[in-house]
Design a protein around this motif. Sequence first.
Motif, short mmCIF file in Angstrom:
data_model
loop_
_atom_site.label_atom_id
_atom_site.label_comp_id
_atom_site.label_asym_id
_atom_site.label_seq_id
_atom_site.Cartn_x
_atom_site.Cartn_y
_atom_site.Cartn_z
N ARG A 288 0.84 -1.20 0.00
CA ARG A 288 0.00 0.00 0.00
C ARG A 288 0.87 1.25 0.00
NH1 ARG A 288 -2.21 -0.19 6.23
NH2 ARG A 288 -1.22 -2.16 6.56
N TYR A 289 0.21 2.34 -0.35
CA TYR A 289 0.93 3.61 -0.47
C TYR A 289 1.30 4.12 0.92
CZ TYR A 289 1.65 8.58 -1.24
OH TYR A 289 2.19 9.85 -1.25
N ARG A 290 2.58 4.44 1.06
CA ARG A 290 3.02 5.06 2.32
C ARG A 290 4.16 6.00 1.94
NH1 ARG A 290 3.47 1.26 6.93
NH2 ARG A 290 1.46 2.25 7.37
N ASN A 291 4.14 7.21 2.52
CA ASN A 291 5.20 8.16 2.14
C ASN A 291 5.46 9.08 3.33
OD1 ASN A 291 7.04 8.94 0.27
ND2 ASN A 291 5.66 10.26 -0.91
N LEU A 292 6.21 8.57 4.29
CA LEU A 292 6.47 9.33 5.52
C LEU A 292 7.95 9.67 5.61
CD1 LEU A 292 4.40 7.16 8.03
CD2 LEU A 292 3.73 9.34 7.04
N LEU A 293 8.21 10.84 6.19
CA LEU A 293 9.60 11.25 6.35
C LEU A 293 9.82 11.54 7.83
CD1 LEU A 293 11.94 11.89 4.33
CD2 LEU A 293 11.38 14.31 4.66
N TYR A 294 10.95 11.07 8.36
CA TYR A 294 11.26 11.33 9.77
C TYR A 294 12.56 12.13 9.84
CZ TYR A 294 7.74 7.85 10.90
OH TYR A 294 6.56 7.18 11.02
N VAL A 295 12.53 13.23 10.59
CA VAL A 295 13.71 14.07 10.69
C VAL A 295 14.17 14.04 12.15
CG1 VAL A 295 14.63 16.39 10.36
CG2 VAL A 295 12.83 15.52 8.85
N TYR A 296 15.46 13.76 12.35
CA TYR A 296 16.00 13.68 13.71
C TYR A 296 17.15 14.67 13.87
CZ TYR A 296 13.53 9.19 13.70
OH TYR A 296 12.57 8.22 13.62
N PRO A 297 16.90 15.89 14.33
CA PRO A 297 18.03 16.77 14.66
C PRO A 297 18.84 16.10 15.77
CG PRO A 297 15.94 17.98 14.69
CD PRO A 297 15.62 16.53 14.63
N GLN A 298 20.18 16.07 15.64
CA GLN A 298 20.94 15.34 16.64
C GLN A 298 21.79 16.24 17.54
OE1 GLN A 298 22.62 12.55 13.89
NE2 GLN A 298 21.25 10.91 14.55
N SER A 299 22.55 17.13 16.90
CA SER A 299 23.37 18.00 17.76
C SER A 299 23.74 19.27 17.01
CB SER A 299 24.65 17.26 18.17
OG SER A 299 25.40 16.96 17.02
N LEU A 300 24.12 20.27 17.78
CA LEU A 300 24.45 21.55 17.17
C LEU A 300 25.64 22.10 17.94
CD1 LEU A 300 23.49 23.95 15.35
CD2 LEU A 300 22.19 24.75 17.31
N ASN A 301 26.59 22.69 17.21
CA ASN A 301 27.74 23.25 17.93
C ASN A 301 27.83 24.75 17.60
OD1 ASN A 301 30.10 23.97 19.02
ND2 ASN A 301 31.31 22.34 18.07
N PHE B 17 19.93 16.73 20.81
CA PHE B 17 18.48 16.64 20.70
C PHE B 17 18.06 15.17 20.63
CE2 PHE B 17 20.02 20.32 18.30
CZ PHE B 17 19.45 21.36 19.03
N TYR B 18 16.83 14.92 21.06
CA TYR B 18 16.30 13.56 20.85
C TYR B 18 14.96 13.63 20.11
CZ TYR B 18 13.61 14.82 25.06
OH TYR B 18 12.81 15.46 25.96
N GLU B 19 14.71 14.76 19.48
CA GLU B 19 13.40 14.98 18.87
C GLU B 19 13.21 14.12 17.61
OE1 GLU B 19 9.74 17.15 18.63
OE2 GLU B 19 11.11 16.42 20.15
N GLU B 20 11.94 13.73 17.34
CA GLU B 20 11.61 13.05 16.07
C GLU B 20 10.49 13.87 15.44
OE1 GLU B 20 10.73 8.60 15.69
OE2 GLU B 20 8.70 9.42 15.82
N VAL B 21 10.77 14.35 14.23
CA VAL B 21 9.74 15.12 13.52
C VAL B 21 9.20 14.24 12.39
CG1 VAL B 21 9.23 17.22 12.24
CG2 VAL B 21 10.97 17.24 14.05
N LYS B 22 7.89 13.98 12.46
CA LYS B 22 7.31 13.05 11.48
C LYS B 22 6.49 13.86 10.48
CE LYS B 22 3.78 9.36 11.40
NZ LYS B 22 2.87 8.59 12.25
N MET B 23 6.73 13.59 9.17
CA MET B 23 6.03 14.35 8.14
C MET B 23 5.37 13.42 7.14
SD MET B 23 9.04 16.95 7.21
CE MET B 23 9.92 17.85 8.47
#
Length: 1902
Positions: free
Chosen positions: A534-547, A603-609
């Motif tokens: 079936r059709y599925r089209n998801l993107l997950y973005v994980y910012p990890q660290s910033l200096n 960061f431990y965030e998960e952004v789901k699109m």
Amino acid sequence: MGFFSFRTVAAEVRKQVSREYGSPQMSKKRPGAHQPVPLTEVVEPVDFEEYVSNHPPGAEQGPLRQLLDFPPDDLELVLQERECPTLEAALPEEETLDPRVRDALGVYTDDWLIIQRKYVHTTHAAHYSEQKKEKQRGLVKQTFELDEADEGRQDDQDEVKRRSVCLDDTPRGSWASSIFDLKNSSPDALLPSVLERAASEDMDRRNADARQQGRHPDLLGLFPAPDEDEAVERCSIPEIPKEHVGQRIMVKCLSLKFEIDIEPIFGTLALYDVKEKKKISENFHFDLNSDQMKSLLRPHIPHTAISTLARSAIFSITYPSADIFLVIKLEKVLQQGDIGDCCEPYMVMKESDSTKHKEKLEKLRSQAEQACSRLGRFRMPFAWTAIHLLNIVSSMGGLERSDSDSDTERKATWNERKKKGFERMSVGDDVCSFTTFRPATLTVTNFFKQEGDRLSDEDLYKFLADMRRPSSVLRRLRPVTAQLKIDISPAPESPHYCLSPELLHVKPYPDLRVRPTKDVLEFPARYVYTPHTRYRNLLYVYPQSLNFSSRQGSVRNIAVKVQFMAGEDPSQAMPVIFGKSSCPEFYKEAYTPIIYHNKSPEFYEEVKMKIPASLTDNHHLLFTFYHISCQPKQNTALETPVGYTWIPLMQHGRLRTGSFSLPVSVEKPPPSYSVLTPDVQLPGMKWVDNHKGVFNVEVTAASSVHTQDPHLDKFFTLVYVLEEYSFPFRLKDVIITEANVEAELKASMAALKGALLDTCVRFLHQLLSKLILLIVHPPVIAGQIVNLGRAAFEAMALLVNQIHKNLDGNQDQHGRNNLLASYIFYCFHLPSNEPTSPPGGESHYATLSRATGRPSSLNLSRSKSISNSNPDLATTPASPDEEVQRIIGNKAFERCSNRMSAFLESSSFYSAPTRQTLLHEELALQWVVSTSTVREAALHQAWFFFQLMVKSMSHHLFLSSRLDVPRRQRFPDRFVDDIAALVCAISADIASRYHKDVELVERLNSSLAFFLNDLLSLIDRGFVFNLIRSYYKQISNKLHTAQNPSALTALRIDFLRIVCSHEQYVTLNLPCSTLSPPASPSPSTSSTTSQSSAFSCQAQDQGVQSMFELSAPFRQQHFLSGLLLSELSLILEPDGEGLFFLHKKAISALHSLMCSHDADPRHIDSQVRSHIAQLYLPLIPVVMETLCQLHDFTDTSPPRARHVSTLADDGDPDNSSTISQSVAMAIAGSPFLTTRGSIAGRQGSTLSAECSRTLLVCFLWVLKNADAALLERYVSDLSVLQINRLLDLLHLCVSCFEYKGKKALERINSLTFKKSQDMKARLEEAILGTIGARQEMVRRCRERSPYGNQENVRWRKNVTHWRQNTDRVDKSKAEVEQESVVDGNLATEVSLIVLDTLEVIVKTVVVSELKESVLGGVLRVLLHSMAGNQSALFLQHCFATQRALVFKFPEMLFEEDTELCADLCLRLLRHCSSRVASVRSHASASLYLLMRQNFEIGNNFARVKMQVTMSLSSLVGMSQNFNEEHLRHSLKTILTYAEDDLELRDSPFPEQVQDLVFNLHMILTDTVKMKEHQQDPEMLIDLMYRIAKGYQNSPDLRLTWLQNMAGKHSERGNHAEAAHCLVHSAALVAEYLNMLEDCRYLPIGCVSFQSISSNVLEESAVSDDILSPEEEGICAGKYFSESGLVGLLEQAAASFNMAGMYEAINEVYKILLPIHEANRDFKKLATVHGKLQDAFNKVYNQRMFGTYFRVGFYGCRFGDLDEQEFVYKEPSITKLAEISHRLEEFYAERFGDDMVEIIKDSNPVDKNKLDPNKAYLQITYVEPFFDTYELKERITYFDKNYNLRTFMYCTPFTLDGRAHGELHEQYKRKTILTTSHAFPYIKTRINVIHKEEVCTGAADWA
């Protein structure tokens, strides 16, 4: 080189094949009748299509019509709608889609296209077993004597114990009581019409009709189903492709409470696998805040979507392990202060101490309110904890749970939990099943505060690993105390109110307003090989660290804003980011949690699109970094942007995912930045830290549109470039143009093998469909068709092979990968629409593809192909190669010599010009010409290409509406040639590689067979038969030289079995065709309407025999069944190499075919069945031939609990020392000689019992279903010898299927288990040695699946489902009961089939007088079937047949063979004493008619009278469980018949019947007593003695009883007595022989025997006027002859020898010698003299003869014995104590311990002094006594111990009554006893008839 040469190559290859492998066709000469074809060769089949076209089904009316040709709706095309799991379809939202997405959606939404053979399920065995069980449930329970007897026996035993010991008071002669009993008993029901006279035809018709009533239609439905292990033809339908799901657990968050309640708290759940260091699920966001708390955030949340209110989630786990944790993270609204400060209050304060902290709490509350109103958009990390799943799911887990309730509250601080859990951490993966644990409610009390510098996943894995250690660092930390209540349980099968990861409503979703449960997307720990559906089209973005450490300015509280941009304008941010909890569904932006005062946060965030389906180069992710000011200061903004970076999402047609380290720009990026990456140094831009990568982010996609694999992406991109014709196209560094696209595309196809297998499998459906499309619609480049057939074929072969090799747990038993099989079955279809043509390219269509038309306007010269791989375009004139010529035979239309013109002529195939190649044609061609690795890969996965071809062919027939076209014209010849070449080559591969690549060859063999099976439904069937023939040829060529021929034979049987499993098998064998001599034209079908149509005239009658032989015409017309039976016949040849497993294979193949006929609803009609049976008629002679190899089911009986055991005669009685039971029987006039005389010389049986049973049941199936008229004609042509064989076979059938009884079933039940296990092991060893690849593979499949040992993996089910056979043991009572019902019905049906066949044989005898001699055999089989355990139903029909037989052939019984009459009488009598009333009714009727018939022949029925009386005597003598009560009913019934018989009322007949019945009744009365005295040997012998005496005037019966007594004595070791019984027998015979003729050398009667014993005189014949030996039926036994006399004397001598009485031997031989002398038998004389010499030599040995005791019985308990005295003869040196003990014990058991007393002295007994209730025994030792004159005669020890009649004992006494006194007063009394007969006698105790006392006084002592 051009494309011409390639076509030439193809033709060459074909020729090569034909040269190497020989043609599959024999010479065109048809074998005539005069030229038989040996069974090892295959005859040329009938031209099927021609035959069918000459015999249209219309000509035949009625049920046979369906057998003439396949039904018109045989193939059906089903469009099956896909089931959508969600309420809304999963589709992208955009209107216009790019082709890649369009294609993908097509793959996910098209209906399944299934092409199936409509009737294939009718023969499906799985369906059969269900149906069979259903039918068996409805069976009627048959009544069996055996079961009734088991139930009744218990009562009988109690009854016997109760009965008293006495012999009846009335002496035997008292008729009065006996007649009284008989007159008062009631008769059984009389049968109507027994006494009527009817013509034999009417009787037969009536009987036949009755036999057909209530018959079980399918015999095999009662027989155990064929062994599943052999079922190679079983082929399960693949499972519908569906999305992968692991084991699912449901987590419900119930409540979260802290010690203080001041602000909203937000939670996320996710699963982590520590070992794999992988997050294995997306986040699930929840909040359990009160409405009051939520209201604090209202200004920031415009509205709340119901989907964000979920509190329960379903997690899927594909790879359960002990390393999985459920991690819970909590966040709160951003506040000033670092995490530690913000957590402090939660650690120290408690609501309960509110008085203490009241002010402080208020302060905290107001701070929280302020934070919420100002910073409500932002979060900060707060606390976390983890739950180790293993503890919950394994019953061994660390938390004890009480058993009372599944929702046990579990409270445990983390530390306790940990302590308990640690010891168990070593538990392997096997404990983890997340589907079956008990639901649990957990209360988690300890949380750890988050640490700002340890937030990354890496840190989390360390913490989790550390948690498992006993000395955990975490334990030392102070926890945040809280109470989180969670429910964890296995997820239900289809939960309600569930949302998919895309937030679609999963069915069932009854009400959209209910709070949902969320399905959480799994990120499996390892590869999951399942195609997307079936059709599925998801993107997950994980910012990890910033200096930002080097970034100047105020950048401390940093938030990252993530947006998905469709363009560069800020307004183009798309609302595709999923909301978390209690908020809107989608946002345009997401922020990461903020860590206070940290310049380089983690960061431990998960952004789901949810990203759009079609992406352009402008779509990108934009990251904006903000500094958030936590304190409200004057003129400082809440958020200040401090940096920017981005990721373009599409590049060169590929979605960009993976880990990125991005530079961050300080300023806003310039316009049109989005097409570049931030790595590019744009002029005039300012970067943080000199353009270094300071921001790490990871992007992953869960997409069924984007493959994310470079190889696949490149291939798909090139295909779409070509389809869109969008040249030039930039692909990384290459510019794709018309010039290089072909080379690039081919290179990308070749490179597919480098792609990651997991991805290939995920996109399998798209990939295969694209490759197929390239073959079917070759692309046109620059006006030229490019043939990609070869490249696509190679890519496909390698791909399929790779999938197969790597996923070998996912296969069915034929080694077919389920993913591939389901692709072909459901998804694959020929592309129907033309691909859009390149602009302006119309005129360039050079449609030279095979079978396509060509516009005449097109100049051939222009169609130069730019491809050198087009095998389709060979135009060199080449004559068709011989291979093809041979296999196709002379086709109706001639071939054009020029291939090109052939194409042009066949242009009618498609009217429109197309550039379409037909897939099956291209596949066949490419396969034939393939070489090396590709050919090998294709061979390994032959099934795939075969099935693809078949579906393509079928679909093509539907698309082109060619299903009505005659089969010969459906496909072009070239294709047919290719198939022939292909089959030829593959057969050759099988033949040559069978011992090297066992597994491959097995798979190849079955794939080829399935392919031919499929072709039978699609193309010219005669052609397919020729292909089968060519396969056979290849194999047999190899057989002669093979090292292991049986392995090849096994392959061939499997092949044949699969081909024959076609659901139109019957039609394929032309069951209605008549077997005319091949020369004549095919007979018209109209004659087949009548049942025996094949035999309209006598001239054709030789046809009857050829229908029963594997003759050439039979094998031609019934091609497949001919092959099968020939195979069987060859394997069963007695001198053949038929190994055990081959027997089993061949027989099993036949059995399963017959089962499929029985189960087929189309074949219920009996006329249809008889035509099907015609296909198997030669089985009858085949089985008759193997008679001597079958397992002998008749020997299994030790003299068993049969009423009368069928015993073989033990040969010549001369050499048997004791009288055997069968000799006794023989004397009794019923010698049950085995009827299997003709197989006396059986070889050791070569077939196992199981194979024999199955073969016999198949044989019976043919007899049952064949046309009776046909069988009659067949039998009438058989010789007497052959009919006897047939009878022997029927005899064996009866024994084989005899009902064993419930008791036996229960016993067997407990044994089978072990046996079936052993058998299996043995069998597997045997088979694995030779052809074990399939089993090997099956075993491997069972042992490993890619999911470890996990049960619910989808495909494991169908790997193992066909193995579950007899491994289950102890069946329930109901099952055993049901089994016995089935078994009883099987036994009944088999016996009835045997009966039907016997009737057929009798009919043929009636017609031809020659066959009279077989009647005895018929009757023997009948009698044998009566002797077994039969059901009441069968016995009724059996008796009816027996009555008819006696009625038709009375002379057989009454004039010729006495044995048969005796046997019949015995059987009838046995059934007259049956417990079942209906059986008694029939048996009585039969017995009565037997008497009547005997009477009518000679006006008396002496023979029957005699035999019945003797039979009863034998029955009584032998049978243990004989019930006289039942027999009394039958006797009464016979009397009633005699009274009712009007015709004979005035004759002496009724009178004679009455006499006989009364006489029988007397025997019965004696019987009853014998039964009582079974335990008391003396009493029993007395009784037998009395019965024998009763037959003084019936010599045969007296002889019977003397024999019975001899047998009993021999058993007990009383050889002297046995010898005397035999001497008496001999004297009796001599007496009667003397009356018959005066013969000087024979003894003149008893007188001659006086010297042996004075007792013999009692055998003197009764006065002549009573009995004359001439009377019919008297002295009829075989012993009343000279040889009988000799035999008896020989046996007597042998018994004397065993008794040690050597002197008596001499006396016996004195009588024998004259007979031998008269016969001049010097050999015998020499033997006799030798025996005499031995005897005289032994006289001097030390010998001991018997010891004698006087026994007196006193007390009325003894009945007849009261006050009787006997002398007992006991074995020598028996002590007084021994006999006392024996008798006392025996009677004590009879009457009770305290009831028996031994009188200790020997004085006369005064009865008045005894207790009348007790039984007294007086036992005294006595010695033989001789007068003085006698002593002169009795000199030797023998003389003093032989012929003794007087005995003496002494008793001392004194006059005053004491036994002993002073010497002078002591007296002594001598008592002398005289017995009625002399010892030794025919019994061991003799009555004392005279007693004499002599007293001597004291003086005499001196």
